[in-house]
Design a protein around this motif. Structure first.
Motif, PDB file in Angstrom:
ATOM      1  N   LEU A 136      44.962  54.430  28.499  1.00 35.41           N
ATOM      2  CA  LEU A 136      44.723  53.540  29.628  1.00 35.41           C
ATOM      3  C   LEU A 136      45.146  52.132  29.236  1.00 35.41           C
ATOM      4  O   LEU A 136      44.754  51.619  28.180  1.00 35.41           O
ATOM      5  CB  LEU A 136      43.240  53.550  30.005  1.00 35.41           C
ATOM      6  CG  LEU A 136      42.833  52.691  31.205  1.00 35.41           C
ATOM      7  CD1 LEU A 136      43.439  53.247  32.489  1.00 35.41           C
ATOM      8  CD2 LEU A 136      41.318  52.619  31.324  1.00 35.41           C
ATOM      9  N   ILE A 137      45.989  51.503  30.060  1.00 44.14           N
ATOM     10  CA  ILE A 137      46.426  50.139  29.794  1.00 44.14           C
ATOM     11  C   ILE A 137      45.902  49.227  30.905  1.00 44.14           C
ATOM     12  O   ILE A 137      45.955  49.560  32.087  1.00 44.14           O
ATOM     13  CB  ILE A 137      47.956  50.045  29.662  1.00 44.14           C
ATOM     14  CG1 ILE A 137      48.669  50.917  30.709  1.00 44.14           C
ATOM     15  CG2 ILE A 137      48.406  50.426  28.286  1.00 44.14           C
ATOM     16  CD1 ILE A 137      50.176  50.880  30.584  1.00 44.14           C
ATOM     17  N   LEU A 138      45.397  48.055  30.485  1.00 45.77           N
ATOM     18  CA  LEU A 138      44.674  47.166  31.389  1.00 45.77           C
ATOM     19  C   LEU A 138      45.134  45.722  31.242  1.00 45.77           C
ATOM     20  O   LEU A 138      45.393  45.254  30.128  1.00 45.77           O
ATOM     21  CB  LEU A 138      43.168  47.200  31.083  1.00 45.77           C
ATOM     22  CG  LEU A 138      42.439  48.529  30.954  1.00 45.77           C
ATOM     23  CD1 LEU A 138      41.110  48.318  30.264  1.00 45.77           C
ATOM     24  CD2 LEU A 138      42.205  49.124  32.335  1.00 45.77           C
ATOM     25  N   PHE A 139      45.176  45.029  32.366  1.00 50.03           N
ATOM     26  CA  PHE A 139      45.237  43.573  32.397  1.00 50.03           C
ATOM     27  C   PHE A 139      43.907  43.121  32.998  1.00 50.03           C
ATOM     28  O   PHE A 139      43.788  42.971  34.217  1.00 50.03           O
ATOM     29  CB  PHE A 139      46.421  43.088  33.233  1.00 50.03           C
ATOM     30  CG  PHE A 139      47.764  43.431  32.636  1.00 50.03           C
ATOM     31  CD1 PHE A 139      48.328  42.610  31.662  1.00 50.03           C
ATOM     32  CD2 PHE A 139      48.446  44.566  33.036  1.00 50.03           C
ATOM     33  CE1 PHE A 139      49.568  42.918  31.107  1.00 50.03           C
ATOM     34  CE2 PHE A 139      49.681  44.879  32.481  1.00 50.03           C
ATOM     35  CZ  PHE A 139      50.248  44.059  31.515  1.00 50.03           C
ATOM     36  N   PRO A 140      42.897  42.915  32.155  1.00 46.74           N
ATOM     37  CA  PRO A 140      41.519  42.804  32.653  1.00 46.74           C
ATOM     38  C   PRO A 140      41.243  41.545  33.468  1.00 46.74           C
ATOM     39  O   PRO A 140      41.699  40.446  33.130  1.00 46.74           O
ATOM     40  CB  PRO A 140      40.678  42.789  31.362  1.00 46.74           C
ATOM     41  CG  PRO A 140      41.587  43.264  30.282  1.00 46.74           C
ATOM     42  CD  PRO A 140      42.960  42.847  30.694  1.00 46.74           C
ATOM     43  N   ASN A 141      40.502  41.744  34.544  1.00 45.40           N
ATOM     44  CA  ASN A 141      39.916  40.656  35.332  1.00 45.40           C
ATOM     45  C   ASN A 141      40.931  39.575  35.690  1.00 45.40           C
ATOM     46  O   ASN A 141      40.650  38.374  35.592  1.00 45.40           O
ATOM     47  CB  ASN A 141      38.730  40.040  34.575  1.00 45.40           C
ATOM     48  CG  ASN A 141      37.686  41.078  34.207  1.00 45.40           C
ATOM     49  OD1 ASN A 141      37.551  42.107  34.853  1.00 45.40           O
ATOM     50  ND2 ASN A 141      36.921  40.811  33.156  1.00 45.40           N
ATOM     51  N   GLY A 142      42.113  40.021  36.101  1.00 45.20           N
ATOM     52  CA  GLY A 142      43.195  39.085  36.361  1.00 45.20           C
ATOM     53  C   GLY A 142      43.143  38.405  37.710  1.00 45.20           C
ATOM     54  O   GLY A 142      43.933  37.481  37.957  1.00 45.20           O
ATOM     55  N   ARG A 143      42.270  38.844  38.569  1.00 41.58           N
ATOM     56  CA  ARG A 143      42.153  38.186  39.871  1.00 41.58           C
ATOM     57  C   ARG A 143      40.703  38.223  40.319  1.00 41.58           C
ATOM     58  O   ARG A 143      39.893  39.017  39.832  1.00 41.58           O
ATOM     59  CB  ARG A 143      43.054  38.863  40.915  1.00 41.58           C
ATOM     60  CG  ARG A 143      42.644  40.288  41.256  1.00 41.58           C
ATOM     61  CD  ARG A 143      43.413  40.812  42.439  1.00 41.58           C
ATOM     62  NE  ARG A 143      42.909  42.126  42.864  1.00 41.58           N
ATOM     63  CZ  ARG A 143      43.144  42.658  44.055  1.00 41.58           C
ATOM     64  NH1 ARG A 143      43.875  42.012  44.941  1.00 41.58           N
ATOM     65  NH2 ARG A 143      42.658  43.852  44.364  1.00 41.58           N
ATOM     66  N   ARG A 144      40.379  37.365  41.271  1.00 41.82           N
ATOM     67  CA  ARG A 144      39.031  37.324  41.833  1.00 41.82           C
ATOM     68  C   ARG A 144      38.951  38.227  43.045  1.00 41.82           C
ATOM     69  O   ARG A 144      39.975  38.712  43.555  1.00 41.82           O
ATOM     70  CB  ARG A 144      38.674  35.887  42.229  1.00 41.82           C
ATOM     71  CG  ARG A 144      38.619  34.923  41.069  1.00 41.82           C
ATOM     72  CD  ARG A 144      38.379  33.517  41.555  1.00 41.82           C
ATOM     73  NE  ARG A 144      39.417  33.094  42.506  1.00 41.82           N
ATOM     74  CZ  ARG A 144      39.859  31.862  42.617  1.00 41.82           C
ATOM     75  NH1 ARG A 144      39.383  30.921  41.837  1.00 41.82           N
ATOM     76  NH2 ARG A 144      40.788  31.556  43.501  1.00 41.82           N
ATOM     77  N   ILE A 145      37.760  38.445  43.538  1.00 37.30           N
ATOM     78  CA  ILE A 145      37.592  39.167  44.794  1.00 37.30           C
ATOM     79  C   ILE A 145      38.111  38.287  45.917  1.00 37.30           C
ATOM     80  O   ILE A 145      37.719  37.117  46.033  1.00 37.30           O
ATOM     81  CB  ILE A 145      36.108  39.518  45.030  1.00 37.30           C
ATOM     82  CG1 ILE A 145      35.626  40.494  43.955  1.00 37.30           C
ATOM     83  CG2 ILE A 145      35.903  40.123  46.418  1.00 37.30           C
ATOM     84  CD1 ILE A 145      34.144  40.812  44.031  1.00 37.30           C
ATOM     85  N   ARG A 146      39.001  38.801  46.696  1.00 38.90           N
ATOM     86  CA  ARG A 146      39.616  38.024  47.764  1.00 38.90           C
ATOM     87  C   ARG A 146      38.686  37.943  48.979  1.00 38.90           C
ATOM     88  O   ARG A 146      38.047  38.927  49.360  1.00 38.90           O
ATOM     89  CB  ARG A 146      40.950  38.634  48.172  1.00 38.90           C
ATOM     90  CG  ARG A 146      41.971  38.692  47.031  1.00 38.90           C
ATOM     91  CD  ARG A 146      42.066  37.388  46.293  1.00 38.90           C
ATOM     92  NE  ARG A 146      43.117  37.384  45.276  1.00 38.90           N
ATOM     93  CZ  ARG A 146      43.208  36.465  44.330  1.00 38.90           C
ATOM     94  NH1 ARG A 146      42.301  35.497  44.249  1.00 38.90           N
ATOM     95  NH2 ARG A 146      44.196  36.510  43.454  1.00 38.90           N
ATOM     96  N   SER A 147      38.657  36.765  49.587  1.00 43.27           N
ATOM     97  CA  SER A 147      37.780  36.563  50.740  1.00 43.27           C
ATOM     98  C   SER A 147      38.342  37.219  51.994  1.00 43.27           C
ATOM     99  O   SER A 147      37.608  37.507  52.938  1.00 43.27           O
ATOM    100  CB  SER A 147      37.580  35.064  50.987  1.00 43.27           C
ATOM    101  OG  SER A 147      38.833  34.423  51.210  1.00 43.27           O
TER     102      SER A 147
END
Length: 250
Positions: A136-147
């Motif tokens: 498993l390859i990850l780019f962790p937490n790269g964006r916020r929850i969009r409104s």
């Protein structure tokens, strides 16, 4: 699960991008799930298949796990930590995916964001040796929850296409991008914020089987018309992919 353990899990996801609960399943539980996968794999004659809910999942250990109050409380706590509020719905989408044969190599590196915030990944069968293990390859937490759900849809469309995925894969090969990589161990449980984390699995040796159960919890945009349409489209594509013996790319 004690509050201190839940706090440790959420802190690891915030700081490292993921959290692993080792030996989440007992040896007996893992053996039961592997036998269920073996039976289903034989039905599909060496081709990729996936079950999104349904009797095949609910009748085995995965159904009981998804109904467990302790398991559901853990997912709810991880969601609360990531979103700052309770989930709109406590529904858990349970998926069983099995990559076998050439489908794993054809459809690897399909980078995507999940629709749900919390992703709990339970490996059932994973190659533990060699180069192509389906890590498993990850780019962790790269964006916020969009409104706005439309912003989310546009972002996913820009990244979840063949060209973008080829560019990301090439950048990783040339070390221009350095994602986190997890070598999955059957019976462990891996938790991360799938909505915020761009992720994919690497190729898996066609001579081995890669089977995972995924529990999706807490869609930040649940209830919107766009979300309902996307969910129906993805489920339709998954059914078509299973019928053709290939892996869906979203």
């Amino acid at each position: 699960m004690e509050a201190s353990a839940l706090q440790l899990i959420t802190n690891e996801i915030k700081n490292k991008g993921s959290s692993c609960i080792t030996n989440f399943l007992s040896n007996e539980q893992l053996a039961l799930l592997q036998e269920s996968v073996r039976i289903e794999a034989e039905k599909h004659k060496g081709s990729y298949f996936a079950h999104h809910g349904g009797g095949e999942i609910e009748s085995c250990l995965l159904g009981a796990l998804g109904a467990s109050p302790e398991f559901r409380n853990m997912l709810a706590s991880v969601y609360q930590a990531g979103a700052g509020q309770a989930a709109y719905s406590d529904e858990i989408l349970k998926v069983l995916r099995c990559v076998q044969g050439t489908s794993g190599r054809r459809e690897s590196n399909c980078f995507h964001y999940d629709a749900s915030l919390v992703t709990a990944l339970l490996p059932i069968e994973i190659p533990q040796e060699g180069v192509d293990r389906g890590d498993l390859i990850l780019f962790p937490n790269g964006r916020r929850i969009r409104s706005n759900v439309l912003i989310n849809v546009v972002e996913k469309a820009l990244l979840q296409n063949a060209l973008s995925r080829k560019l990301i894969s090439a950048a990783i090969r040339h070390k221009l991008l350095r994602p986190e990589k997890l070598q999955l161990v059957p019976g462990n449980l891996y938790l991360f914020w799938g909505y915020r984390t761009l992720h994919a699995n690497e190729p898996c040796d066609p001579s081995h089987r890669r089977a995972t159960a995924i529990f999706h919890y807490g869609d930040p945009h649940a209830g919107s018309f766009a979300t309902r349409m996307i969910l129906k489209l993805n489920q339709r594509r998954a059914r078509r992919a299973t019928a053709l013996g290939t892996q869906p790319t979203a």
